[in-house]
Scaffold this motif. Structure first.
Motif, short mmCIF file in Angstrom:
data_model
loop_
_atom_site.label_atom_id
_atom_site.label_comp_id
_atom_site.label_asym_id
_atom_site.label_seq_id
_atom_site.Cartn_x
_atom_site.Cartn_y
_atom_site.Cartn_z
N CYS A 2 3.71 1.58 -1.52
CA CYS A 2 4.17 1.76 -2.92
C CYS A 2 3.08 2.41 -3.77
O CYS A 2 3.36 3.36 -4.52
CB CYS A 2 4.55 0.41 -3.53
SG CYS A 2 6.13 -0.17 -2.96
N TYR A 3 1.86 1.90 -3.66
CA TYR A 3 0.76 2.47 -4.44
C TYR A 3 0.45 3.90 -3.97
O TYR A 3 0.20 4.79 -4.77
CB TYR A 3 -0.49 1.58 -4.37
CG TYR A 3 -0.43 0.42 -5.34
CD1 TYR A 3 -1.01 0.49 -6.60
CD2 TYR A 3 0.26 -0.76 -5.01
CE1 TYR A 3 -0.94 -0.56 -7.50
CE2 TYR A 3 0.35 -1.82 -5.90
CZ TYR A 3 -0.25 -1.71 -7.14
OH TYR A 3 -0.16 -2.75 -8.04
N VAL A 30 2.98 11.00 -5.97
CA VAL A 30 3.97 11.61 -6.88
C VAL A 30 3.33 11.94 -8.23
O VAL A 30 3.51 13.05 -8.75
CB VAL A 30 5.21 10.68 -7.05
CG1 VAL A 30 6.11 11.18 -8.16
CG2 VAL A 30 5.99 10.60 -5.75
N LEU A 31 2.55 11.01 -8.78
CA LEU A 31 1.94 11.27 -10.09
C LEU A 31 0.92 12.40 -9.98
O LEU A 31 0.85 13.27 -10.87
CB LEU A 31 1.30 10.00 -10.67
CG LEU A 31 2.27 8.84 -10.97
CD1 LEU A 31 1.53 7.70 -11.65
CD2 LEU A 31 3.45 9.27 -11.83
N VAL A 66 2.48 6.12 -2.50
CA VAL A 66 3.51 7.08 -2.94
C VAL A 66 3.39 7.33 -4.44
O VAL A 66 3.57 8.46 -4.91
CB VAL A 66 4.92 6.57 -2.54
CG1 VAL A 66 6.01 7.41 -3.17
CG2 VAL A 66 5.08 6.60 -1.04
N SER A 67 3.08 6.28 -5.20
CA SER A 67 2.91 6.46 -6.66
C SER A 67 1.77 7.43 -6.95
O SER A 67 1.92 8.33 -7.79
CB SER A 67 2.63 5.13 -7.34
OG SER A 67 3.72 4.28 -7.16
N VAL A 68 0.65 7.24 -6.25
CA VAL A 68 -0.49 8.14 -6.45
C VAL A 68 -0.09 9.57 -6.10
O VAL A 68 -0.36 10.52 -6.84
CB VAL A 68 -1.71 7.69 -5.61
CG1 VAL A 68 -2.81 8.75 -5.59
CG2 VAL A 68 -2.27 6.38 -6.12
N LEU A 80 0.82 -1.21 0.00
CA LEU A 80 0.00 0.00 0.00
C LEU A 80 0.86 1.26 0.00
O LEU A 80 0.49 2.26 -0.62
CB LEU A 80 -0.97 0.00 1.19
CG LEU A 80 -2.04 -1.10 1.14
CD1 LEU A 80 -3.00 -0.95 2.31
CD2 LEU A 80 -2.81 -1.11 -0.17
N LEU A 134 2.80 15.65 -9.88
CA LEU A 134 3.28 16.05 -11.21
C LEU A 134 2.15 16.65 -12.04
O LEU A 134 2.31 17.68 -12.70
CB LEU A 134 3.85 14.83 -11.95
CG LEU A 134 5.26 14.37 -11.57
CD1 LEU A 134 5.59 13.06 -12.28
CD2 LEU A 134 6.30 15.42 -11.94
#
Lengths: 51, 255
Positions: free
Chosen positions: A17-18, A24-25, A20-22, A15, A28
């Motif tokens: 990983c997901y 960061v994206l 942090v990805s959400v 969770l 951006l």
């Protein structure tokens, strides 16, 4: 609902990983859209000014 | 082709089609891929559910490498043909590439802890990816530090082109050196080593991340074009006001 997000002993790693990805994206996308809106407004403001 | 799209009007026309297509394809590929990766795809027989990190880790690192290749390519075009749009593309790609590389390293560390027992090892693949992050940051530092725009573009372009040597090292590091990181399992001779039920969402996520990268770069480039246009209009207006003021002062001896 929370049961679906339980993946055993490594749930936290998955969770994170997901998550942090959400984050960061989304960051951006937000940064890009903010710059785009500001640039469009800047051009519109200058074009609207009387000579 | 480069000269054709170096014209900002043609480029903006192209963007009117490309930007919505890339934006929509990013959304319709990434979100379902993540959902499938989390809830639909079966667990791996060795890694269990932890392998689900693949759907955020692999696309981030793959598209970060693509972003670096794009940065080096745009830098080459900017260096050789001095196209300002190519320089703008390189400048737009660098922070996005840096963010994706960070994401790849971070998710890799969180995958490494339960699988290898360590967040970080000085493995060839990990180290070369870390070098790519430093190359992105170095490029951004150069562009931010040098005031003269032409010198900044040229020095930045040279740095980006030299750094491209790192790309094949990242790709083949797992074959050239004994590595803790798993070898290539998608793009390899003999076909993918992952079952279709697991690889299809992965390809979707990779295509989605690539679309998102394209969308972000084009939006940043369009913003820069608008900012430059606004700056040019303001400069012209300031010039007109200054010349009007000097004409008036010449006509009036009291001033």
């Amino acid at each position: 609902m929370f049961e679906a997000l339980y993946f055993g002993k490594n749930t936290l790693f998955i969770l994170a990983c997901y998550g942090v990805s959400v984050a960061v994206l989304s960051g951006l996308i937000a940064m890009t859209l903010r710059r785009r809106i500001r640039a469009i407004k800047q051009v519109a403001k200058i074009n609207a000014k009387p000579e | 082709m480069f000269s054709y799209f170096a014209n900002p009007i043609r480029f903006q026309k192209l963007c009117r089609v490309l930007v919505p297509v890339l934006g929509i394809s990013a959304a319709v590929l990434i979100l379902p891929a993540w959902w499938m990766g989390l809830f639909l795809v079966p667990s791996d027989y060795q890694q269990g559910d932890t392998f689900r990190i693949i759907y955020v880790h692999v696309p981030a690192v793959t598209v970060a490498s693509l972003a670096y290749a794009f940065l080096a390519g745009a830098s080459f075009v900017s260096f050789v043909w001095r196209h300002s749009l190519a320089d703008s593309a390189a400048r737009a790609a660098a922070p996005i590439g840096a963010a994706l590389t960070f994401l790849g390293l971070f998710t890799g560390a969180l995958w490494g802890k339960p699988m290898w027992g360590a967040y970080w090892v000085w493995d060839a693949r990990l180290t070369s990816t870390l070098i790519m992050l430093f190359l992105f940051l170095g490029y951004l530092a150069i562009r931010g530090a040098i005031r003269d725009e032409i010198a900044s573009a040229r020095i930045g372009a040279i740095t980006a082109m030299i750094g491209a040597i790192n790309l094949p090292i990242i790709k083949f590091s797992v074959d050239w050196w004994s590595s803790l990181h798993q070898p290539a399992s998608l793009f390899r001779t003999g076909g993918p080593a992952i079952d279709a039920s697991m690889s299809i969402p992965l390809y979707m996520a990779m295509a989605g991340y690539a679309s998102l990268f394209g969308w972000l770069v084009l939006q940043q480039m369009l913003s820069e074009l608008d900012e430059r246009r606004a700056f040019a209009i303001m400069q012209r207006a300031a010039g007109r006001i200054a010349s009007k003021a000097s004409t008036q002062s010449k006509g009036n001896p009291d001033v």
